[in-house]
Write an enzyme that holds these catalytic residues in place. Structure first.
Site, PDB file in Angstrom:
ATOM      1  N   LYS A   1       0.074   4.305  -0.372  1.00  0.00           N
ATOM      2  CA  LYS A   1      -0.568   5.527   0.144  1.00  0.00           C
ATOM      3  C   LYS A   1      -0.323   6.684  -0.837  1.00  0.00           C
ATOM      4  CE  LYS A   1       0.223   3.615   4.679  1.00  0.00           C
ATOM      5  NZ  LYS A   1       0.160   3.782   6.097  1.00  0.00           N
TER       6      LYS A   1
ATOM      7  N   GLU B   1      -5.410  -4.874  10.756  1.00  0.00           N
ATOM      8  CA  GLU B   1      -4.374  -3.873  10.953  1.00  0.00           C
ATOM      9  C   GLU B   1      -4.631  -3.124  12.255  1.00  0.00           C
ATOM     10  OE1 GLU B   1      -2.395  -2.720   7.030  1.00  0.00           O
ATOM     11  OE2 GLU B   1      -4.159  -1.463   7.224  1.00  0.00           O
TER      12      GLU B   1
ATOM     13  N   GLY C   1       2.498   2.269  10.774  1.00  0.00           N
ATOM     14  CA  GLY C   1       3.458   3.361  10.597  1.00  0.00           C
ATOM     15  C   GLY C   1       4.152   3.785  11.882  1.00  0.00           C
TER      16      GLY C   1
ATOM     17  N   HIS D   1      -9.450   1.247   4.869  1.00  0.00           N
ATOM     18  CA  HIS D   1      -8.169   1.406   5.577  1.00  0.00           C
ATOM     19  C   HIS D   1      -8.373   2.352   6.756  1.00  0.00           C
ATOM     20  CE1 HIS D   1      -4.027   2.609   6.390  1.00  0.00           C
ATOM     21  NE2 HIS D   1      -3.664   1.486   5.771  1.00  0.00           N
TER      22      HIS D   1
ATOM     23  N   GLU E   1      -6.748   4.780   7.798  1.00  0.00           N
ATOM     24  CA  GLU E   1      -6.549   6.207   7.483  1.00  0.00           C
ATOM     25  C   GLU E   1      -7.797   6.794   6.833  1.00  0.00           C
ATOM     26  OE1 GLU E   1      -2.841   5.698   5.406  1.00  0.00           O
ATOM     27  OE2 GLU E   1      -1.882   5.179   7.301  1.00  0.00           O
TER      28      GLU E   1
ATOM     29  N   SER F   1       3.451  -2.193  10.452  1.00  0.00           N
ATOM     30  CA  SER F   1       4.908  -2.203  10.604  1.00  0.00           C
ATOM     31  C   SER F   1       5.550  -3.550  10.259  1.00  0.00           C
ATOM     32  CB  SER F   1       5.303  -1.762  12.025  1.00  0.00           C
ATOM     33  OG  SER F   1       4.883  -0.426  12.244  1.00  0.00           O
TER      34      SER F   1
ATOM     35  N   ASN G   1       0.868  -1.187   0.000  1.00  0.00           N
ATOM     36  CA  ASN G   1       0.000   0.000   0.000  1.00  0.00           C
ATOM     37  C   ASN G   1       0.901   1.233   0.000  1.00  0.00           C
ATOM     38  OD1 ASN G   1      -1.863   2.017   0.421  1.00  0.00           O
ATOM     39  ND2 ASN G   1      -2.219   1.510   2.579  1.00  0.00           N
TER      40      ASN G   1
HETATM   41  C1  PEP Z   1      -0.681   0.209   6.096  1.00  0.00           C
HETATM   42  O1  PEP Z   1      -0.683   1.370   5.716  1.00  0.00           O
HETATM   43  O2  PEP Z   1      -1.601  -0.532   5.762  1.00  0.00           O
HETATM   44  C2  PEP Z   1       0.433  -0.241   6.926  1.00  0.00           C
HETATM   45  C3  PEP Z   1       0.343  -1.412   7.467  1.00  0.00           C
HETATM   46  O3  PEP Z   1       1.482   0.624   7.078  1.00  0.00           O
HETATM   47  P1  PEP Z   1       2.907   0.281   7.747  1.00  0.00           P
HETATM   48  O4  PEP Z   1       3.378  -1.023   7.153  1.00  0.00           O
HETATM   49  O5  PEP Z   1       3.785   1.432   7.382  1.00  0.00           O
HETATM   50  O6  PEP Z   1       2.680   0.161   9.216  1.00  0.00           O
END
Ligand code: PEP
Length: 253
Positions: A11, A167, A173, A95, A97, A213, A9
């Protein structure tokens, strides 16, 4: 057997030239690798460049959001048909976000999901609790609400069209990853919930990805868990060497 799925992803990162370079690099770094499926989810403006760069490689193309209407006065939105036209076979829906910054709710997740499936797109539906929800012992009730609401009136059996991404918001992040125990517990809960809501039909086939992460150093352990079928990767999916290392680490022996 659920073949692991690794999704990058991106973003709001990478322009068209960066997209083309990155995909060519990943295709080279993972060529000949089997036993894993790979998707990239670039920004909308890079979808056509991504489609061209993917060419005949096995990498799949995924969008980061979709609107539920086919067309109309919805400034700033994009439809399933437009995503199909741009070469997408997949879309990420709900997601955290989108939920946090853009007012996404379980109801709108459900509308987007139905529209995507109707148009023949496969969907990755994201669920996950915030830190305060986890600390209040509400992880399962939050995930259950998101799952039930997001998938309301949607069948899961035999379609292969729905993937769930767990998630935990506190792990996205932040560099903090769920422990193997935390991840497996929630993934098993999700599978159980799907089974009870859908009379068992298809719940064993639904892929459940972990996101938060994921890095080359923790990928093998997380993806090796019994109910973890791959990863939704943010930050590490922007670096070709890291993303390809995660892809390689996910191949279950
Ligand atoms: C994500 O944006 O779905 C995500 C898991 O980000 P990150 O791997 O940076 O934590």
């Amino acid at each position: 057997m659920r073949v692991p799925l690794i999704v990058g992803n991106w973003k709001m990162h990478k322009d068209c030239a960066g997209t083309t370079d990155f995909i060519k690099k990943i295709a080279g770094l993972t060529s000949g690798l089997s036993g894993v499926d790979v998707l990239v989810a670039p920004p909308f403006t890079s979808l056509f460049a991504a489609r061209d760069a993917i060419g005949s490689s096995s990498i799949g193309l995924c969008a980061q959001n979709v609107h539920w209407e086919d067309k109309g006065a919805f400034t700033g939105e994009i439809s399933s048909g437009m995503l199909r036209d741009a070469g997408c076979g997949w879309v990420i829906i709900g997601h955290s976000e989108r939920r946090q910054y853009f007012g996404e709710t379980d109801e709108t997740v459900n509308k987007r999901l139905k529209a995507a499936l109707k148009a023949g797109l496969k969907a990755i539906v994201c669920v996950g609790e915030t830190l305060s929800e986890r600390e209040a012992g509400k992880t399962e009730s939050v995930v259950e609400r998101q799952l039930d609401g997001g998938l309301e009136d949607v069948g899961i059996s035999g379609s292969g069209g729905i993937v769930i991404a767990y998630e935990p918001v506190w792990a996205i992040g932040t560099g903090k990853t769920a422990t193997s125990r935390q991840a497996q517990e929630v993934h098993a809960f999700i599978r159980g919930r799907l089974a009870s809501r859908h009379d068992g039909g298809g719940s064993g086939d639904v892929k459940i990805l972990y996101g938060g992460s994921v890095k080359p150093e923790n990928a093998a352990e997380l993806i090796g868990l019994p109910d973890v079928d791959g990863a939704l990767v943010g930050g590490a999916s922007l670096i070709a060497e890291d993303f390809s290392a995660i892809i390689r680490a996910s191949v279950k022996i």
